[in-house]
Design an enzyme around this catalytic site. Structure first.
Site, PDB file in Angstrom:
ATOM      1  N   MET A 172       5.466  -0.218  -2.109  1.00  0.00           N
ATOM      2  CA  MET A 172       5.892   0.113  -0.749  1.00  0.00           C
ATOM      3  C   MET A 172       4.811  -0.138   0.249  1.00  0.00           C
ATOM      4  O   MET A 172       4.836   0.499   1.218  1.00  0.00           O
ATOM      5  CB  MET A 172       6.285   1.602  -0.692  1.00  0.00           C
ATOM      6  CG  MET A 172       7.262   1.982   0.357  1.00  0.00           C
ATOM      7  SD  MET A 172       7.386   3.794   0.464  1.00  0.00           S
ATOM      8  CE  MET A 172       6.772   4.395  -1.101  1.00  0.00           C
ATOM      9  N   PRO A 173       3.840  -0.987  -0.030  1.00  0.00           N
ATOM     10  CA  PRO A 173       4.037  -2.407   0.249  1.00  0.00           C
ATOM     11  C   PRO A 173       4.421  -3.207  -1.012  1.00  0.00           C
ATOM     12  O   PRO A 173       4.157  -2.789  -2.140  1.00  0.00           O
ATOM     13  CB  PRO A 173       2.660  -2.867   0.723  1.00  0.00           C
ATOM     14  CG  PRO A 173       1.734  -1.990  -0.028  1.00  0.00           C
ATOM     15  CD  PRO A 173       2.418  -0.659  -0.087  1.00  0.00           C
ATOM     16  N   VAL A 174       5.050  -4.342  -0.746  1.00  0.00           N
ATOM     17  CA  VAL A 174       5.231  -5.368  -1.768  1.00  0.00           C
ATOM     18  C   VAL A 174       4.461  -6.607  -1.312  1.00  0.00           C
ATOM     19  O   VAL A 174       4.618  -7.053  -0.176  1.00  0.00           O
ATOM     20  CB  VAL A 174       6.724  -5.721  -1.956  1.00  0.00           C
ATOM     21  CG1 VAL A 174       6.869  -6.799  -3.019  1.00  0.00           C
ATOM     22  CG2 VAL A 174       7.546  -4.498  -2.325  1.00  0.00           C
TER      23      VAL A 174
ATOM     24  N   GLN B 137       3.010  -2.833  -5.011  1.00  0.00           N
ATOM     25  CA  GLN B 137       3.650  -3.709  -5.992  1.00  0.00           C
ATOM     26  C   GLN B 137       3.268  -5.149  -5.676  1.00  0.00           C
ATOM     27  O   GLN B 137       3.304  -5.558  -4.507  1.00  0.00           O
ATOM     28  CB  GLN B 137       5.182  -3.602  -5.892  1.00  0.00           C
ATOM     29  CG  GLN B 137       5.735  -2.225  -6.128  1.00  0.00           C
ATOM     30  CD  GLN B 137       5.938  -1.940  -7.605  1.00  0.00           C
ATOM     31  OE1 GLN B 137       6.312  -2.832  -8.349  1.00  0.00           O
ATOM     32  NE2 GLN B 137       5.673  -0.726  -8.017  1.00  0.00           N
TER      33      GLN B 137
END
Lengths: 66, 66, 66, 66, 66, 66
Positions: C1-3, C40
């Site tokens: 959640m960041p990717v 991620q």
């Protein structure tokens, strides 16, 4: 850990996105296993003038009603 | 050639993006080789209402403080 | 959640990917905050014949040595 | 079925996007076959402050003229 | 700077990809400006069993001939 | 016209993908409207050595059993 991305026309409400995220997550778990916690979903609203099909902008094919 | 994409919550400053782009580029070069000139980075700010985890919109899980 | 997504030429070793994932995660946290657990990273190896620059396939521009 | 995605600097007009969608569709059909109806194109406008190259934000490299 | 991505069915030859990359680059320049050197194109071959339309896998809709 | 993308660990069967495509399409229509024919889904199988979380490759975190 899956990541699901949805590109769709702009205009859905937050409540529709809320239901969409819930139902896509459930659909993934039912068919492919895993836990809901692992499912990340990112929604992208796309304007009609940024989407083309059959060589035509959707803003030309489906102009907003006036 | 590489292309690095970052999807993250909306709200970081331009200065944070400036540092992020610099550090991601350096990290890529250090570990995988190549030249800084070849590294392209595209950042996408995602609103909380467009991100779901565990079947829940992040705007519901982490509502903005009032 | 960041990717974070990385598209790069095929050919890096698992050990290079291991270092890359570690360093990109660290770089994100240092500059934008958050926890390592939330980051991620998805890597895509791209063959030279699937990458074009300046209108030319990279497999034509940089043919494998024989 | 193909899907073509274009990420480019913000600032092109709707008419440029209209031509772009037409020409990309034609180019795909000419070289790879299929029907125009099958070609979907999604355009993403990217701000200069969300694009990095050589470790530098494009908004720093190419600041807007004043 | 633009980046163009093409997702299409597996099975095109290297020569088709060569022409595709050339023609997409030309189409972009003609309509949106810029230089060929700035255009990056990434092609992804997708197997029929990884593509769904109307809720059906393309490998079921269009099975390989035997 | 939406496009849904799923990135998930390699290893699901064709039958799981068949069900996934059907259920994601249904979920989209139920919550956001439109017709099944308009929904395109692209699945990407990702190897554990191409996925990182918390700075660690999934192939290190979850090694294959021997």
């Amino acid at each position: 850990m899956p990541v699901i991305r949805v590109e769709m026309f702009k205009g859905r409400t937050v409540d529709q996105k809320r239901q969409l995220v819930k139902e896509l997550t459930d659909a993934f778990i039912r068919t492919c296993g895993g836990t809901p916690e692992s499912v990340q979903i990112v929604i992208t609203d796309v304007a009609k003038e940024d989407w083309g099909g059959a060589g035509i902008l959707m803003s030309d094919k489906y102009p907003d009603k006036k």
